[in-house]
Design an enzyme around this catalytic site. Structure first.
Site, short mmCIF file in Angstrom:
data_model
loop_
_atom_site.label_atom_id
_atom_site.label_comp_id
_atom_site.label_asym_id
_atom_site.label_seq_id
_atom_site.Cartn_x
_atom_site.Cartn_y
_atom_site.Cartn_z
N TYR A 324 -5.04 -6.25 6.45
CA TYR A 324 -4.93 -7.72 6.33
C TYR A 324 -4.30 -8.19 5.02
O TYR A 324 -4.23 -9.39 4.78
CB TYR A 324 -6.32 -8.37 6.42
CG TYR A 324 -7.20 -7.87 7.53
CD1 TYR A 324 -6.85 -8.07 8.87
CD2 TYR A 324 -8.40 -7.22 7.26
CE1 TYR A 324 -7.66 -7.61 9.88
CE2 TYR A 324 -9.22 -6.76 8.27
CZ TYR A 324 -8.85 -6.96 9.58
OH TYR A 324 -9.66 -6.50 10.58
N CYS A 352 -0.73 10.32 2.47
CA CYS A 352 0.71 10.47 2.60
C CYS A 352 1.23 9.31 3.45
O CYS A 352 1.57 9.48 4.62
CB CYS A 352 1.04 11.81 3.23
SG CYS A 352 0.54 13.14 2.15
#
Ligand SMILES: *Cc1c(COP(=O)(O)O)cnc(C)c1O
Length: 430
Positions: A324, A352
């Protein structure tokens, strides 16, 4: 904060427990909850007949047990959450029924609230005889087939919404939630044919601190209540009470919020000639400010002109920033003496994935934060992380779920062990 004043962003304790000691005992990343803050947030809402905790915000058994002891009941959105509620000591049924029209009807200790029954949740609801808050009409016949004559709550979508992002908006055409307001007469006929009675009415729009919007929601609920009629004994204002994440944000006007809903309730009591229970259904409000993620700084590096602190928590630990663009306050728990100066830094995790950044704005843009000068081995505390924190944690990158600790009376108690690597591959075969 004055430029260069680092003292305000240094934190060495949570609820009287040493952060360094907690990290040493339980490892990092670590979720830490302050029990007294949760109790205080429950007390804040004492005016309501029922506080129903939306446990999806923070469903550790110790937290459920704590709110249960504070007189709070729960919502369950899945068979798993039903299991959690029972394991935390909630009974399936209220002990006594209302004796007369002058008594409030009892509160259901556990309510199953969802837009569908998956097969496991329907089995659990039927076996335990739990009360259901139906967010779609198809649930009525599915329930009636298994539990003839049940009383249900209807969750209504009033045709307008609110919410801090498109992903959290819970009303209007853009929301999948609830029964569309114009369908109520048809849905009431379906309930009657199925032999069900409608005892509850619920709207969860997330109006936040916006009282004008809330008045619209309450007005809409009142009109639907008239369509349902005298079988109604409980109304719920839903959740969505905000907490201030950013320093400039203010607390909701809880008094104004209650007064508005109480007036709606009283008008319905006058009309129906019996008592109506008034519920509120907070998730975030009860636990957000009580939760902290304690994480260790493992690298400090510069990418051109920008400095990064890389910590051992990622969006596998706390997903709100990547989901968000949410802001979380942060503080430093230095290994040594407190630094005296602040600097602008970006904070990222170990995954990653370039979105693995805690200081990001809506749209995924990397931002910076003034934090005291930090070194590898210092602890960073991500605050207001007690709602939609651990519950959204994942095993992405094969990272174990973190441990959770509840601090009460200055003492930290492990309430969920960190996952092991054996936990990570449980159930898998080659
Ligand atoms: C998520 C949810 C809540 C709690 O929302 P908050 O914004 O955390 O207060 C309450 N009721 C229902 C039905 C929900 O789905």
């Amino acid at each position: 904060m004055a430029p260069g004043d680092a003292s305000q962003s240094v934190r060495r304790e949570i609820a009287g427990a040493s952060i360094a000691d907690l990290a040493h005992a339980h490892g990092t990343p670590l979720y830490v909850y302050d029990a007294e803050i949760i109790r205080q947030r429950c007390r804040d809402l004492a005016a309501w007949d029922t506080i129903r905790f939306a446990q999806k915000a923070c469903s550790n058994l110790a937290v459920l047990d704590l709110v249960r002891r504070a007189g709070v009941v729960v919502d369950a959105v899945s068979a798993g959450e039903i299991h959690r509620a029972l394991a935390a000591g909630y009974p399936a049924h209220a002990p006594v029924a209302a004796a007369s029209a002058t008594d409030l009807p009892p509160a259901h200790p556990i309510v199953y609230t969802a837009d569908i029954f998956d097969r496991d949740s329907l089995d659990a609801v039927a076996r335990l005889g739990l009360h259901v808050n139906c967010g779609s009409a198809d649930m009525l016949e599915q329930l009636a087939e298994r539990v003839p004559g049940a009383a249900v709550t209807l969750r209504v979508n009033p045709g307008f919404g609110h919410g801090h992002s498109q992903k959290t908006n819970t009303g209007g055409e853009g929301s999948k939630h609830g029964i569309w307001h114009e369908e109520i007469p048809e849905v009431l006929r379906r309930a009657e044919w199925a032999g069900l009675s409608v005892s509850g009415l619920h709207m969860h729009i997330g109006s936040g601190a916006d009282l004008a919007h809330l008045a619209e929601v309450a007005g809409s609920l009142e009109r639907v209540a008239h369509e349902i009629g005298r079988s109604l004994t409980t109304i719920s204002a839903g959740g969505g009470l905000p907490v201030p994440y950013k320093p400039e944000e203010v607390r909701a006007d809880l008094g104004g919020y209650f007064t508005l809903w109480d007036a709606t309730r009283k008008r319905l009591e006058d009309r129906f000639g019996h008592r109506i229970r008034l519920e509120i259904e907070p998730g975030r409000y009860l636990t957000a400010e009580a939760g902290f993620v304690v994480t260790e700084i493992r690298a400090v590096k510069r990418q051109g002109g920008r400095k990064y602190l890389l910590v051992d928590a990622g969006f596998n630990t706390l997903a709100r920033p990547v989901l968000y663009g949410s802001y979380h306050p942060m503080s430093l728990c230095p290994a040594g003496d407190s630094p005296t100066a602040c600097e602008e830094v970006a904070v990222g995790g170990p995954l990653c994935e370039s979105g693995d950044i805690f200081t990001q704005a809506d749209g995924g843009f990397v931002t910076t934060r003034p934090l005291p000068a930090a070194a590898v081995g210092d602890l960073l505390v991500i605050e207001i992380a007690g709602a939609y924190g651990f519950v959204m944690a994942s095993n992405y990158n094969s990272k174990p779920l973190p441990a959770e600790v509840l601090v009460d009376g200055g003492h930290g108690r492990l309430v969920r062990a960190r996952q092991s690597v054996a936990d990570l591959v449980r159930g898998e075969t080659v």
